[in-house]
Design an enzyme around this catalytic site. Structure first.
Site, PDB file in Angstrom:
ATOM      1  N   GLU A 139       0.842  -1.197   0.000  1.00 48.60           N
ATOM      2  CA  GLU A 139       0.000   0.000   0.000  1.00 48.60           C
ATOM      3  C   GLU A 139       0.876   1.246   0.000  1.00 48.60           C
ATOM      4  O   GLU A 139       1.799   1.367   0.805  1.00 48.60           O
ATOM      5  CB  GLU A 139      -0.872  -0.032   1.274  1.00 48.60           C
ATOM      6  CG  GLU A 139      -1.764   1.177   1.398  1.00 48.60           C
ATOM      7  CD  GLU A 139      -2.427   1.296   2.772  1.00 48.60           C
ATOM      8  OE1 GLU A 139      -2.380   0.342   3.580  1.00 48.60           O
ATOM      9  OE2 GLU A 139      -2.973   2.379   3.050  1.00 48.60           O
ATOM     10  N   ILE A 147       3.234  15.574  -4.046  1.00 48.01           N
ATOM     11  CA  ILE A 147       4.629  15.709  -4.480  1.00 48.01           C
ATOM     12  C   ILE A 147       5.516  14.657  -3.830  1.00 48.01           C
ATOM     13  O   ILE A 147       6.289  13.969  -4.483  1.00 48.01           O
ATOM     14  CB  ILE A 147       5.168  17.111  -4.124  1.00 48.01           C
ATOM     15  CG1 ILE A 147       4.487  18.147  -4.997  1.00 48.01           C
ATOM     16  CG2 ILE A 147       6.683  17.172  -4.302  1.00 48.01           C
ATOM     17  CD1 ILE A 147       4.903  19.572  -4.716  1.00 48.01           C
ATOM     18  N   CYS A 380       0.885  -0.130  30.055  1.00 50.47           N
ATOM     19  CA  CYS A 380       2.119   0.661  30.001  1.00 50.47           C
ATOM     20  C   CYS A 380       2.028   1.843  30.983  1.00 50.47           C
ATOM     21  O   CYS A 380       2.070   1.623  32.181  1.00 50.47           O
ATOM     22  CB  CYS A 380       2.403   1.072  28.563  1.00 50.47           C
ATOM     23  SG  CYS A 380       4.164   1.258  28.263  1.00 50.47           S
ATOM     24  N   LEU A 381       1.827   3.087  30.494  1.00 48.40           N
ATOM     25  CA  LEU A 381       1.697   4.190  31.445  1.00 48.40           C
ATOM     26  C   LEU A 381       0.536   3.917  32.413  1.00 48.40           C
ATOM     27  O   LEU A 381       0.581   4.303  33.584  1.00 48.40           O
ATOM     28  CB  LEU A 381       1.461   5.501  30.688  1.00 48.40           C
ATOM     29  CG  LEU A 381       1.456   6.763  31.553  1.00 48.40           C
ATOM     30  CD1 LEU A 381       2.832   7.011  32.155  1.00 48.40           C
ATOM     31  CD2 LEU A 381       1.031   7.982  30.739  1.00 48.40           C
ATOM     32  N   MET A 383      -0.267   1.100  33.663  1.00 45.72           N
ATOM     33  CA  MET A 383       0.242   0.241  34.737  1.00 45.72           C
ATOM     34  C   MET A 383       1.099   1.071  35.685  1.00 45.72           C
ATOM     35  O   MET A 383       0.961   0.995  36.905  1.00 45.72           O
ATOM     36  CB  MET A 383       1.103  -0.884  34.149  1.00 45.72           C
ATOM     37  CG  MET A 383       1.838  -1.692  35.205  1.00 45.72           C
ATOM     38  SD  MET A 383       3.552  -1.977  34.744  1.00 45.72           S
ATOM     39  CE  MET A 383       4.003  -3.346  35.797  1.00 45.72           C
ATOM     40  N   ARG A 474      10.196   3.680  27.977  1.00 51.05           N
ATOM     41  CA  ARG A 474      11.515   4.096  28.475  1.00 51.05           C
ATOM     42  C   ARG A 474      11.626   3.921  29.964  1.00 51.05           C
ATOM     43  O   ARG A 474      12.704   3.870  30.516  1.00 51.05           O
ATOM     44  CB  ARG A 474      11.728   5.596  28.211  1.00 51.05           C
ATOM     45  CG  ARG A 474      12.253   5.917  26.913  1.00 51.05           C
ATOM     46  CD  ARG A 474      12.757   7.341  26.778  1.00 51.05           C
ATOM     47  NE  ARG A 474      12.998   7.491  25.356  1.00 51.05           N
ATOM     48  CZ  ARG A 474      12.079   7.872  24.487  1.00 51.05           C
ATOM     49  NH1 ARG A 474      10.887   8.230  24.899  1.00 51.05           N
ATOM     50  NH2 ARG A 474      12.359   7.921  23.204  1.00 51.05           N
ATOM     51  N   HIS A 519       2.114  -4.039  25.598  1.00 49.59           N
ATOM     52  CA  HIS A 519       0.899  -3.658  24.857  1.00 49.59           C
ATOM     53  C   HIS A 519       0.186  -4.898  24.308  1.00 49.59           C
ATOM     54  O   HIS A 519       0.390  -5.256  23.144  1.00 49.59           O
ATOM     55  CB  HIS A 519       1.271  -2.711  23.708  1.00 49.59           C
ATOM     56  CG  HIS A 519       1.722  -1.379  24.207  1.00 49.59           C
ATOM     57  ND1 HIS A 519       0.841  -0.360  24.487  1.00 49.59           N
ATOM     58  CD2 HIS A 519       2.956  -0.910  24.513  1.00 49.59           C
ATOM     59  CE1 HIS A 519       1.516   0.687  24.932  1.00 49.59           C
ATOM     60  NE2 HIS A 519       2.793   0.381  24.957  1.00 49.59           N
ATOM     61  N   GLU A 521      -2.761  -5.213  23.377  1.00 51.34           N
ATOM     62  CA  GLU A 521      -3.720  -4.882  22.307  1.00 51.34           C
ATOM     63  C   GLU A 521      -3.143  -5.110  20.914  1.00 51.34           C
ATOM     64  O   GLU A 521      -3.888  -5.318  19.961  1.00 51.34           O
ATOM     65  CB  GLU A 521      -4.189  -3.419  22.454  1.00 51.34           C
ATOM     66  CG  GLU A 521      -3.170  -2.327  22.122  1.00 51.34           C
ATOM     67  CD  GLU A 521      -2.233  -1.956  23.270  1.00 51.34           C
ATOM     68  OE1 GLU A 521      -2.126  -2.755  24.233  1.00 51.34           O
ATOM     69  OE2 GLU A 521      -1.601  -0.885  23.209  1.00 51.34           O
TER      70      GLU A 521
END
Ligand code: GLN
Length: 547
Positions: A139, A147, A380-381, A383, A474, A519, A521
Site C-alpha cells: 500500500e 509531491i 504501560c503508562l 500500569m 523508556r 501492549h 492490544e
C-alpha cells in the site's frame, strides 16, 4: 517469487486503503494463498515513532521492534500474519539510507538522484522476503498527485516493468461523491485521479470505489470505459457498520475474483470464509452491552488508541457483548470529581502515553477502580500510574511518582517508583540507554518474554506461565518497591526472565485489577481475541449483570 498487488489512493485521503488492503489479504488467505502486507509512507519522518498520536494516530509496534504506521495493525488483525520491520518504510527512512550510503562512498563518486538511487532503494525494500509468500500487497500512503509520493509511484512503475508480465497489478481506491442536489453519484474525480496515475505510467487494473449510495450499472460502465478497466474490475466499497464485515463485503462485490482474474489465475480456488462468517455473527448479534471508560490523553482522536479499541471489540465478540467505549479526558476530569465521571462504567482502562499531562487523572482513575472494585486494565503508562497510586495510597509513599515527569519538569518532585531504564537484556545481550539519547527508536521496543507467577490471576487468564508481548517504553517500575507493594496487596505477577523488570502487577484483593508494562492490544485479532481483553470484558460483563 510473490505476485505483487500495489494499492494506491486518489481523490481524497482516509478512504480506507489500509482496510481494503487488509481485507484483500484475508480473502486471498481464504482461498489458500499466503500473503504479506507492506506499507510505504511518503512522509519524511524516519518512522512514526516520534510523531504525536494527534498527527498520525497510534504507533504500531512489531515483534522485531519497529515503530510503524497503524495500518500495519489492520494488516495483522485481518491476516494474523505478524508484521516485521521490513514491512513498513517512509521517505525519511529511504532518504536516510541513501544519504548514509553516499557518505560511506558506496556510490563511487556518482551524482545521487531520485531516479535511480532513491527509486532503487524503494525497489530493494519491495523485494525483501518476496520468496516467502504467494502474494505481496503493498500500500502506498497518501494520494496520487502528492509531491512527496512521486518517488514511490515511479518505483512501483519500474518494479512492475522489471518483472515478467502479469506478476504485478495495480489497484486504485477512490471516492464517488454523492451530490444530493442533483441526486447523482459523480465519477469525474475518479476519472481525473486515474488520469493522474496514467500520466506517471501506472494503469490501474482494479478500481475500488467508495460510495455512500448504491453504484448503478450505468456508472460502473462509465467508470470502466473512461478509466480503461474491465467492468467487473470496478468494485464498490460501501460504508459498513463494522470494519470486520469488510472481507465478506469485498468478496460479495467480487474483489478477490477480480484480483485473481487480473493475474490470470484460473480456475480460482474456492474461498473458505467460515472465519469471517463467525466474526460477522458475533459482531452483529451481541447478547448484551458493556460500557468501558478509556481514561486517556489523546481522547479527541480515536485513532490514537486504535488497537486498544479493536482489542476491546474482540473481547466483546468473545463474550458475545457489544463493548461501548467512552473516552474520558484524564485532564478534564482530574479537575473534577472522579466518581462523577466514572460512575456507571462496567470497567476502566488506562492506556499508554507519554508526559505528565493528565497523569494525576489516570492515578485517580486507578484509585477509583481499585477502591470501588471495578475491573481495571492499565497498559504501560496505565500500569505505571496504577503502581504510583498504590505506592501513594497503600504503601504510604505520599510523593510517589515517575522519574519521567521530573525529567520533563527539570526538577525532582517525586519519589521515583517508576524510573528511567538504563539497561536491560535483549536475547543474549545487554542494551544500554542514556537519558539524553535521541528520541527516535531508542525505547525498549518489540517482543520480550515474561514469566508469570504460579497461581497468579494472569497465569490463569493466559493459561500458561511464559508469554511474549510487545513493548514500547523508556520507564519501568522499580523493583526496590516490590516488597512494600506486595505487603499491601499489589503482586508483581509477571517478571522479565532475569527477574529484574516487573512486567505485570495485579491487586490480589480485587475481582480484576491488572497492570501490564507491555501492549497486549497489538496482538489481538477478531478471530483470536487476546486473553487479557477477553477476560477483562468478561469481568465487565459480570459487573453489568450486577447493576
Ligand atoms: N511514558 C512511559 C514510558 O516511557 C509509558 C510509555 C507507554 O505508555 N507506551 O515508560
Amino acid at each position: 517469487m510473490a505476485r505483487y498487488v500495489f494499492i494506491t489512493g486518489g481523490v481524497v485521503s482516509s478512504l480506507g486503503k489500509g482496510l481494503a488492503s487488509a481485507a484483500l489479504g484475508a480473502l486471498l488467505q481464504a482461498r489458500g494463498f499466503s500473503v504479506r502486507l507492506r506499507k510505504l509512507d511518503p512522509y519524511l519522518n524516519v518512522d512514526p515513532g516520534t510523531m504525536s498520536p494527534f498527527e498520525h494516530g497510534e504507533v504500531f509496534v512489531t515483534d522485531d521492534g519497529a515503530e510503524t504506521d497503524l495500518d500495519l495493525g489492520h494488516y495483522e488483525r485481518f491476516t494474523g500474519v505478524a508484521a516485521r520491520n521490513t514491512d513498513s518504510v517512509s521517505s525519511g527512512r529511504i532518504y536516510s539510507t541513501v544519504l548514509e550510503k553516499e557518505r560511506r562512498g558506496d556510490y563511487l563518486g556518482k551524482t545521487i538522484q531520485v531516479i535511480p538511487h532513491v527509486t532503487n532503494e524503494i525497489k530493494d525494500f519491495l523485494k525483501v522476503g518476496a520468496d516467502e509468500v504467494d502474494f505481496m500487497l503493498c500500500e502506498i500512503g497518501g494520494t496520487v498527485g502528492d509531491i512527496e509520493g512521486l518517488p514511490f509511484f515511479e518505483a512501483i512503475r519500474q518494479f512492475a516493468q522489471d518483472r515478467p508480465r502479469g506478476e504485478c497489478i495495480f489497484m486504485h481506491l477512490t471516492l464517488l461523491p454523492w451530490i444530493a442536489a442533483s441526486g447523482e453519484l459523480k465519477t469525474k474525480p475518479t476519472q481525473h485521479s486515474v488520469k493522474e496515475l496514467r500520466s506517471i505510467g501506472i494503469a490501474p487494473d482494479i478500481l475500488v470505489c467508495r460510495s455512500e449510495k448504491l453504484i448503478p450499472q450505468k456508472e460502473r460502465e462509465k467508470l470502466a470505459l473512461f478509466c480503461n478497466v474491465r467492468p467487473d474490475s470496478v468494485i464498490a466499497a460501501y460504508d459498513l457498520k463494522s470494519i470486520y464485515e469488510a472481507p465478506l463485503a469485498y468478496h460479495r462485490e467480487g474483489l478477490d475474483q477480480a484480483v485473481l482474474d487480473a493475474f490470470g489465475i484460473s480456475p480460482a480456488p474456492r474461498p473458505n470464509l467460515t472465519r469471517w462468517e463467525d466474526v460477522y455473527d458475533r459482531i452483529y448479534n451481541p447478547e448484551g452491552e458493556v460500557r468501558i471508560a478509556i481514561v486517556g490523553k489523546y481522547t479527541q482522536l480515536e485513532d490514537a488508541y486504535k488497537s486498544i479499541a479493536e482489542a476491546l471489540t474482540h473481547g466483546g465478540m468473545a463474550n458475545r457483548v457489544k463493548v461501548r467505549i467512552e473516552w474520558v479526558d484524564a485532564e478534564l476530569f482530574e479537575r473534577g470529581d472522579a466518581a462523577a465521571s466514572l460512575e456507571g462504567f462496567h470497567a476502566i482502562l488506562v492506556p499508554g502515553g507519554f508526559g505528565e499531562r493528565g497523569t494525576e487523572g489516570k492515578i485517580k482513575a486507578a484509585e477509583y477502580a481499585r477502591t470501588r472494585k471495578i475491573p481495571y486494565l492499565g497498559i504501560c503508562l496505565g500500569m505505571q500510574m496504577a503502581v504510583v497510586e498504590a505506592a501513594r495510597n497503600l504503601a504510604g509513599l505520599a510523593t510517589a511518582g515517575s522519574e519521567e515527569f521530573d525529567h520533563e519538569a527539570g526538577k525532582k518532585r517525586f519519589e521515583p517508583v517508576v524510573y528511567h531504564l538504563k539497561e536491560w537484556v535483549q536475547g543474549n545481550h545487554t542494551v544500554a540507554r542514556r537519558v539524553d539519547d535521541n528520541k527516535g527508536g531508542t525505547m525498549r521496543l518489540g517482543a520480550y518474554t515474561a514469566n508469570l507467577a504460579e497461581g497468579s490471576k494472569v497465569a490463569e487468564i493466559y493459561g500458561t506461565n511464559v508469554i511474549e508481548e510487545r513493548h514500547r517504553h523508556r520507564y519501568e517500575v522499580d523493583m526496590a518497591y516490590r516488597k512494600a507493594l506486595e505487603e499491601k496487596g499489589m503482586a508483581f505477577s509477571g517478571m522479565s526472565p532475569d527477574g529484574r523488570l516487573p512486567e505485570i502487577v495485579e491487586v490480589t484483593d480485587h475481582p480484576w485489577f491488572i497492570g501490564v508494562q507491555f501492549h497486549p492490544e497489538l496482538k489481538s485479532k477478531p478471530f483470536d481475541p487476546h486473553p487479557l481483553f477477553k477476560d477483562f470484558v468478561r469481568a465487565a460483563k459480570d459487573v453489568s449483570r450486577l447493576v
